[in-house]
Write a protein that holds these residues in place. Sequence first.
Motif, short mmCIF file in Angstrom:
data_model
loop_
_atom_site.label_atom_id
_atom_site.label_comp_id
_atom_site.label_asym_id
_atom_site.label_seq_id
_atom_site.Cartn_x
_atom_site.Cartn_y
_atom_site.Cartn_z
N LEU A 64 0.83 -1.22 0.00
CA LEU A 64 0.00 0.00 0.00
C LEU A 64 0.86 1.26 0.00
N LYS A 65 1.81 1.33 0.93
CA LYS A 65 2.60 2.56 1.09
C LYS A 65 3.48 2.84 -0.13
N ASN A 66 4.08 1.81 -0.68
CA ASN A 66 4.99 2.04 -1.80
C ASN A 66 4.27 2.31 -3.11
N ILE A 67 3.03 1.86 -3.22
CA ILE A 67 2.29 2.08 -4.47
C ILE A 67 1.42 3.34 -4.40
N LEU A 68 0.75 3.55 -3.28
CA LEU A 68 -0.22 4.66 -3.24
C LEU A 68 0.18 5.81 -2.31
N GLY A 69 1.20 5.64 -1.49
CA GLY A 69 1.63 6.78 -0.66
C GLY A 69 2.02 6.36 0.74
N ILE A 104 -9.86 2.30 -4.18
CA ILE A 104 -9.22 3.59 -4.47
C ILE A 104 -8.95 3.61 -5.98
N GLU A 105 -9.48 4.62 -6.67
CA GLU A 105 -9.23 4.71 -8.11
C GLU A 105 -8.13 5.71 -8.36
N LYS A 106 -7.17 5.32 -9.20
CA LYS A 106 -6.08 6.24 -9.54
C LYS A 106 -5.65 5.95 -10.97
N LYS A 107 -5.71 6.96 -11.80
CA LYS A 107 -5.32 6.86 -13.22
C LYS A 107 -5.96 5.64 -13.90
N GLY A 108 -7.24 5.45 -13.63
CA GLY A 108 -7.98 4.39 -14.35
C GLY A 108 -7.80 2.99 -13.78
#
Length: 181
Positions: free
Chosen positions: A126-131, A144-148
């Motif tokens: 989670l942390k390394n991919i989304l923050g 959580i949607e991010k860039k499609g």
Amino acid sequence: MYDNWDELEKSIVDCKKCRLCENRTNIVFGEGNRDADIMFIGEGPGADEDAQGLPFVGKAGKLMNMAFEGLGINRADVYIANIVKCRPPQNRVPNQDEADGCLNYLRNQVILVKPKIIVLLGSTALKNILGQELSITACRGKWIEKKGIYYMPTWHPAALLRDENKKIEFWNDLKSVAERQ
Ligand code: URA
Ligand code: SF4
């Protein structure tokens, strides 16, 4: 970035970008359908994965397989990879420089697979991919949607071995994934 799997695989074969190269038996690149709609991202190889060169083949992987079977997810249809490709000593959480060093391979895998859904298995994914600011306890079970791409953060399967409640939550999260595809 490489636009094909052969070149990407060739680029990692002898990787010595971080200290995790020192104790590895095998690089665990990833496995599964390279055209998958669903991708799973874990933390890093454990002892069994390091020995076999394949992701999630140990105890945690067996639990994940059981959930897959129960929910009608065919393991051969999905793609499975990790934040770091070499086993951290004593299965410790990868250091930030190790994760950062390895992440470009994973980014390239995501670009080539083009999944619709990415399941983030545990805090490190989670942390390394989304923050880095995100907490798995707060985020798990919520799309959580991010860039499609639709992301589903859930527990790492190893956490299920210690906690029955987490098993139920993990099951529900994967059910939601199976229902969305
Ligand atoms: N745990 C992980 O995070 N990845 C694996 O491949 C196996 C166990
Ligand atoms: Fe290279 Fe990743 Fe292995 Fe580090 S963990 S040596 S960056 S493949």
